[in-house]
Write an enzyme that holds these catalytic residues in place. Structure first.
Site, short mmCIF file in Angstrom:
data_model
loop_
_atom_site.label_atom_id
_atom_site.label_comp_id
_atom_site.label_asym_id
_atom_site.label_seq_id
_atom_site.Cartn_x
_atom_site.Cartn_y
_atom_site.Cartn_z
N ASP A 42 51.69 41.71 48.07
CA ASP A 42 50.99 40.97 49.12
C ASP A 42 49.47 41.07 48.99
O ASP A 42 48.75 40.84 49.95
CB ASP A 42 51.45 41.44 50.50
CG ASP A 42 51.20 42.93 50.70
OD1 ASP A 42 50.82 43.60 49.71
OD2 ASP A 42 51.36 43.42 51.83
N HIS A 245 38.09 37.56 22.20
CA HIS A 245 38.23 37.69 23.65
C HIS A 245 38.76 39.07 24.04
O HIS A 245 39.66 39.20 24.86
CB HIS A 245 39.12 36.56 24.22
CG HIS A 245 38.44 35.24 24.22
ND1 HIS A 245 39.10 34.05 24.42
CD2 HIS A 245 37.14 34.91 24.05
CE1 HIS A 245 38.23 33.05 24.36
NE2 HIS A 245 37.03 33.55 24.14
N ASP A 262 29.60 40.82 25.77
CA ASP A 262 29.58 39.41 26.15
C ASP A 262 29.90 39.38 27.64
O ASP A 262 31.05 39.57 28.04
CB ASP A 262 30.63 38.64 25.33
CG ASP A 262 30.62 37.14 25.62
OD1 ASP A 262 30.05 36.72 26.67
OD2 ASP A 262 31.20 36.38 24.82
N ASP A 273 26.04 33.30 30.54
CA ASP A 273 26.96 33.73 29.48
C ASP A 273 26.12 34.27 28.33
O ASP A 273 25.61 33.49 27.52
CB ASP A 273 27.81 32.52 29.06
CG ASP A 273 28.86 32.87 28.03
OD1 ASP A 273 28.95 34.05 27.63
OD2 ASP A 273 29.59 31.95 27.61
N HIS A 352 34.62 30.59 15.42
CA HIS A 352 34.45 29.79 16.63
C HIS A 352 33.28 28.82 16.51
O HIS A 352 32.56 28.82 15.52
CB HIS A 352 34.30 30.70 17.86
CG HIS A 352 33.14 31.66 17.80
ND1 HIS A 352 31.86 31.30 18.10
CD2 HIS A 352 33.10 32.99 17.48
CE1 HIS A 352 31.07 32.35 17.99
NE2 HIS A 352 31.79 33.38 17.60
N HIS A 356 29.00 25.98 24.04
CA HIS A 356 29.78 25.18 24.99
C HIS A 356 28.90 24.85 26.18
O HIS A 356 27.91 25.55 26.44
CB HIS A 356 31.04 25.94 25.43
CG HIS A 356 30.77 27.35 25.88
ND1 HIS A 356 30.31 27.64 27.14
CD2 HIS A 356 30.85 28.54 25.24
CE1 HIS A 356 30.14 28.95 27.25
NE2 HIS A 356 30.46 29.53 26.10
N HIS A 363 33.01 27.69 30.65
CA HIS A 363 33.19 26.62 29.66
C HIS A 363 33.20 25.35 30.49
O HIS A 363 34.24 24.90 30.96
CB HIS A 363 34.48 26.79 28.87
CG HIS A 363 34.49 28.05 28.05
ND1 HIS A 363 35.64 28.66 27.62
CD2 HIS A 363 33.47 28.82 27.58
CE1 HIS A 363 35.32 29.76 26.94
NE2 HIS A 363 34.02 29.87 26.90
N GLU A 386 25.67 30.46 20.45
CA GLU A 386 26.28 31.78 20.22
C GLU A 386 26.94 31.93 18.86
O GLU A 386 28.15 32.11 18.77
CB GLU A 386 27.31 32.06 21.32
CG GLU A 386 28.33 30.96 21.56
CD GLU A 386 29.37 31.37 22.60
OE1 GLU A 386 29.91 32.49 22.48
OE2 GLU A 386 29.65 30.59 23.51
N TYR A 390 32.07 38.12 11.98
CA TYR A 390 33.07 39.16 12.25
C TYR A 390 33.77 39.48 10.93
O TYR A 390 34.50 38.64 10.40
CB TYR A 390 34.09 38.66 13.29
CG TYR A 390 33.39 37.96 14.45
CD1 TYR A 390 32.94 38.68 15.55
CD2 TYR A 390 33.14 36.58 14.41
CE1 TYR A 390 32.27 38.05 16.59
CE2 TYR A 390 32.47 35.94 15.44
CZ TYR A 390 32.03 36.67 16.52
OH TYR A 390 31.36 36.03 17.54
N ARG A 408 27.62 39.05 17.61
CA ARG A 408 27.38 37.73 18.20
C ARG A 408 26.10 37.81 19.01
O ARG A 408 25.80 38.85 19.62
CB ARG A 408 28.56 37.33 19.10
CG ARG A 408 28.39 35.97 19.78
CD ARG A 408 29.72 35.39 20.30
NE ARG A 408 30.34 36.15 21.36
CZ ARG A 408 31.43 36.89 21.22
NH1 ARG A 408 32.05 36.94 20.05
NH2 ARG A 408 31.94 37.54 22.24
N GLU A 410 24.19 35.46 21.90
CA GLU A 410 24.43 34.27 22.74
C GLU A 410 23.36 34.15 23.81
O GLU A 410 23.10 35.09 24.56
CB GLU A 410 25.80 34.38 23.40
CG GLU A 410 26.11 33.26 24.37
CD GLU A 410 27.55 33.29 24.88
OE1 GLU A 410 28.12 34.40 24.94
OE2 GLU A 410 28.07 32.22 25.21
MN LIG Z 1 30.07 31.74 25.60
#
Ligand SMILES: [Mn+2]
Length: 441
Positions: A42, A245, A262, A273, A352, A356, A363, A386, A390, A408, A410
């Site tokens: 709940d 991710h 990130d 972002d 990637h 975006h 996104h 970004e 890797y 990365r 960004e």
């Molecule tokens: Mn991003």
């Protein structure tokens, strides 16, 4: 009661009018709120309003439906929402009620949500086109079909049911893609909070720190500024940085590890972002530094394409070229530049895209291509840049010293009349700046 949205009430009214103008006089637009989601038994997940409904009303409550009826004499903007209820409000907090929807949120008229069933068929009747986001909320899809069928059942009595059903996103996504001055103010604020959060994480970094400790630093800064994470914060130490991710955030940074963070704040619905990759001990190794410099060069190449009139994809293409060139010269890839780009050989280390759209959704909505071609950048568009690299920890095609490095960088930009504005300005970005920042902690 007062609406806390960061956008003046007239701003929402202007958006609704613009949307109705585009939809036309014989249309009707139906936008339900996001449903509440159960986390366990709940208890619910923190409630987040549907971005489209938020964009058009700033109304924060669940169990609401906005109905726009262009040209309707007795009011065009109607909100169905929960009624005031002292007993429930004692548990869950205050509700606007239909009265508040008119007074604080500037609706032309408002009704209890329980009356939707009775009123909506009458609003649909006589309208030709229905704009709605199909397939997002199956339960609501079925209700809408039910109301349409109620009108259809009256055809022999002279009722005129709508006969065109259109994707609301065709109109609304395009509006949301271009940010107004008021929206940019909120996005600058989200960016500034996120910059401070990343600085806090860099300050707290040290060999032995757990990823969740750095996450706590980031999110402490978000909450202290009345913001929250725009998405699940990613804190990946060592080879965890190679999981795009990554969300576990349970690992521990060893001496010599990089930490990829990130994370971005959401402020009044608007996301930032940002990604930075910094050494846990404050100093990059030679290999980490070489790859970080390369990603920074790729980001600079993409950033140089961020101006009006340039195809959106030019930034990605520039980043791919810079990354591939660098990987070839460092010996991580072998072959000719053009061929390695054409056959996608670089994707071994860069899987990637370079960015975006960014806005109410991290996104964000908006087409990237129009009629099969990359769309051209225009003032008011906001997006991320970004690039990353890797090197899988088990990649035996390269010397061991490169393996397990994930990087990365960004940042967030808005296209202006003559170029761009970096919303995330001021946060240490290059390896040099990051080392200097961490040395001065
Ligand atoms: Mn991003």
């Amino acid at each position: 009661m007062r609406a806390v949205t960061g956008i003046p009430a007239q701003g929402y009214a202007r958006r609704r009018r613009q949307l109705m103008r585009m939809a036309g006089e014989d249309a009707i637009l139906v936008l339900p709120s996001a449903p509440e989601r159960i986390r366990s038994r709940d208890t619910h997940y923190p409630y987040r309003q549907d971005s489209d409904l938020w964009y058009l009303t700033g109304f924060p409550e669940p169990e609401a439906v906005l109905v726009l009826v262009p040209g309707r004499r007795h009011g065009e903007a109607l909100l169905f929402c929960r009624e005031r209820d002292p007993e429930r409000e004692g548990w869950d907090g205050p509700r606007a009620g239909p009265e508040g929807a008119v007074e604080a949120y500037g609706m032309d008229d408002a009704y209890p949500i329980d009356d939707l069933d009775e009123i909506l068929p009458g609003l649909l009747e006589g309208r030709t086109r229905v704009y709605y986001h199909f397939g997002l909320d199956t339960e609501f899809d079925l209700k809408l079909i039910g109301w349409l069928n109620r009108v259809r059942a009256q055809v022999r009595l002279g009722a005129q049911p709508p006969h065109e059903f259109l994707e609301l996103g065709h109109l609304l996504d395009e509006m949301r893609l271009f940010k107004s001055r008021d929206e940019l103010k909120l996005m600058r604020r989200a960016a500034r909070i996120s910059v401070q959060a990343h600085e806090a994480a860099m300050r707290a970094a040290r060999p032995g720190v757990h990823e969740y400790e750095l996450q706590a630093e980031l999110e402490r800064v978000f909450r202290a500024a009345d913001a929250e994470p725009a998405y699940a914060s990613i804190v990946g130490a060592g080879a965890n940085a190679c999981v795009l991710h990554y969300r576990a955030n349970r690992g521990q940074a060893r001496d010599g590890d990089l930490v990829l963070v990130d994370a971005g704040a959401e402020y009044r619905g608007y996301a930032a972002d940002i990604t930075r990759t910094f050494p846990a001990n404050g100093r990059y190794t030679r290999e980490q530094r070489a790859l970080h410099d390369l990603v920074a060069a790729a980001q600079a190449a993409a950033l140089a394409q961020a101006r009006p009139g340039v195809p959106y994809e030019a930034g990605h293409n520039a980043a791919v070229e810079a990354l591939t060139e660098g990987l070839l010269s460092l010996g991580l890839l072998k072959g000719k530049l053009e061929k390695t780009i054409a056959d996608g050989g670089y994707k071994r280390y860069y899987r990637h895209k370079t960015g975006h759209w960014l806005g109410l959704d991290v996104h964000d909505v908006g087409d990237y291509r129009i009629d099969g071609e990359s769309r051209l950048l225009e003032p008011g568009m906001v997006f991320t840049i970004e690039p990353g690299l890797y090197v899988p920890v088990d990649d035996t095609s390269v010397p061991a010293k490169w393996r397990g490095i994930g990087i990365r960088i960004e940042d967030n930009v808005v296209i202006t009349q003559d170029g761009h504005e970096l919303l995330t300005e001021g946060l240490a970005r290059s390896a040099e700046e990051i080392e200097a920042f961490m040395a001065a902690r």
